[in-house]
Write an enzyme that holds these catalytic residues in place. Structure first.
Site, short mmCIF file in Angstrom:
data_model
loop_
_atom_site.label_atom_id
_atom_site.label_comp_id
_atom_site.label_asym_id
_atom_site.label_seq_id
_atom_site.Cartn_x
_atom_site.Cartn_y
_atom_site.Cartn_z
N GLU A 250 0.83 -1.21 0.00
CA GLU A 250 0.00 0.00 0.00
C GLU A 250 0.87 1.26 0.00
O GLU A 250 0.53 2.26 -0.65
CB GLU A 250 -0.93 0.00 1.21
CG GLU A 250 -1.91 -1.16 1.25
CD GLU A 250 -2.81 -1.20 0.04
OE1 GLU A 250 -3.17 -0.12 -0.48
OE2 GLU A 250 -3.16 -2.31 -0.40
N HIS A 253 1.91 2.29 -3.44
CA HIS A 253 0.97 3.15 -4.16
C HIS A 253 1.22 4.61 -3.79
O HIS A 253 1.18 5.50 -4.65
CB HIS A 253 -0.47 2.77 -3.82
CG HIS A 253 -0.91 1.48 -4.42
ND1 HIS A 253 -0.86 1.23 -5.77
CD2 HIS A 253 -1.42 0.35 -3.85
CE1 HIS A 253 -1.32 0.01 -6.02
NE2 HIS A 253 -1.66 -0.54 -4.87
N GLU A 331 -0.43 -1.98 -9.67
CA GLU A 331 -0.29 -3.06 -8.70
C GLU A 331 1.08 -3.73 -8.80
O GLU A 331 1.70 -4.06 -7.78
CB GLU A 331 -1.40 -4.10 -8.89
CG GLU A 331 -2.80 -3.57 -8.60
CD GLU A 331 -2.93 -3.04 -7.19
OE1 GLU A 331 -2.36 -3.65 -6.25
OE2 GLU A 331 -3.61 -2.02 -7.00
N ASP A 335 3.85 -3.86 -5.85
CA ASP A 335 4.48 -5.13 -5.44
C ASP A 335 5.99 -5.01 -5.44
O ASP A 335 6.67 -5.46 -4.50
CB ASP A 335 4.06 -6.26 -6.38
CG ASP A 335 2.66 -6.79 -6.08
OD1 ASP A 335 2.11 -6.46 -5.01
OD2 ASP A 335 2.13 -7.53 -6.92
#
Length: 388
Positions: A250, A253, A331, A335
């Site tokens: 998170e 992001h 995403e 990662d």
């Protein structure tokens, strides 16, 4: 709002274009669903009922006869549309919660809690939505030809304000939030955020288990109101290292400014949408082409808003692959950041547990993925981590 005289040829073109896009989207979704073995077109009959089959026209005429023209009739139209839409969605919502989720052991919600959530949601929606709608409708009638620009500025301000007040005032109406009291995990998470240059107002645990067995973690708010929220189900399913890895994802992001980029994209698209609505709302064929007769002696602003909301998704469905592709790219980037900050083994284990606990398929159809999946399949994510 004034509009040009009807042009039947353009009206017919819009009718055919809308019907063709609706049919094409339906056929495409059926084809994709057949590959994924699930049906994804539950609401097309309701959409046709509102537009080409005359449902919205009937509702508008009935309220016009009852209330006349003006602001109250327009607000009533928006409210009745929302209420009827909610009632149409009700059987599917109940089936999803108390049959589908229950079947796989995810549902933890009682009927009493479901009713309480529904009532609170309706009340909050009315208290927030009706004043916002009244302001936009007023701008449409009073701000001249450029009303759409002022309405867009209101929309942007509303969304930014909502991000500030939601964590503190709205979310607690539905869930309980307790400070994270696991000292070991709190120290690990705090150290991780410090390494990543992320400051939050607090670390909280949400009672997600009251409603579902699904697990998650998220950031909410922005600026001084940012919070880190863990579902209590997540803390039960994952060990400390795995929780840290999920949080690092998170934070990825945040580090890559994905949220900011998505906000900018959303505001840019909404500006284009408001500008398009500003033009369409003054064209009589926009109404007649979608099965509605505009009011000749009263404002049609609420009618234009509803028709636009109904029509845009029909044509926008063909942009889904692009939005899904960008989301999957984000995403992968998150990662990669998480792997650089924590253990790739912990992140891999966490992903597998979350996919399995959420009953997500590990081998989805690749075409279906490209069209719908906002997150890459587990196999692709794990393969990228192994390379990293």
């Amino acid at each position: 709002m004034a509009y040009t005289a009807p042009r039947m040829s353009v009206s017919l073109i819009l009718t055919y274009a809308f019907a063709a896009a609706l049919a094409a989207g339906l056929l495409l979704k059926f084809w994709l669903a057949s590959r994924q073995i699930r049906h994804v077109a539950q609401h097309r009959d309701a959409l046709l009922g509102w537009t080409l089959l005359g449902g919205l026209d009937l509702l508008n005429r009935g309220l016009s006869d009852l209330l006349g023209g003006g602001m109250w009739q327009q607000l009533a139209l928006l409210a009745c549309f929302s209420l009827i839409g909610a009632l149409l969605e009700l059987p599917f919502s109940l089936w999803q919660t108390f049959r589908l989720e229950e079947r796989f052991g995810f549902n933890k919600m009682t009927w009493r809690l479901w009713v309480a959530d529904a009532l609170k949601g309706a009340l909050v929606g009315a208290l927030i939505g009706l004043p916002l709608a009244a302001l936009i409708l007023w701008l449409m009638g009073a701000a001249g030809a450029r009303w759409w620009l002022w309405a867009w500025l209101v929309w942007v301000g509303f969304n930014l304000t909502l991000m500030l007040v939601y964590p503190t005032f709205i979310a607690p109406l539905f869930n309980k939030f307790q400070p994270l009291d696991d000292a070991t995990l709190k120290n690990r998470v705090t150290a991780l955020m410090k390494r990543c240059g992320f400051a939050a107002k607090g670390l909280f645990v949400m009672d997600g288990s009251r409603r579902s067995a699904h697990a998650n973690a998220y950031f909410t708010g922005f600026g001084a109101s940012k919070r880190v929220v863990f579902y209590d189900t997540l803390l039960r399913q994952l060990n400390a290292g795995e929780v840290e890895a999920v949080l690092a994802h998170e934070l990825g992001h945040f580090k890559h400014r994905h949220v900011l980029k998505r906000m900018v994209a959303m505001f840019a698209m909404s500006l284009a949408g408001f500008a398009l609505l500003g033009w369409l709302s003054s064209q009589a064929w926009f109404y007649t082409g979608l099965g509605v007769q505009p009011n000749m002696a009263a404002p049609n602003d609420a009618l234009a808003l509803l028709l636009f909301m109904l029509a845009v998704p029909v044509f926008a469905v063909f942009l889904s692959p692009l939005a899904a592709m960008l989301s999957r790219k984000h995403e992968f980037e998150a990662d990669a950041y998480a792997v650089a900050q924590t253990s790739s083994t912990d992140l891999s284990n966490a992903l597998l547990k979350l996919y399995q606990d959420n009953a997500s398929t590990l081998t989805p159809d690749p075409v279906f993925v490209k069209f719908y999946y906002s997150h890459p399949p587990a196999s692709e994510r794990l393969a990228r981590m192994a390379i990293a």
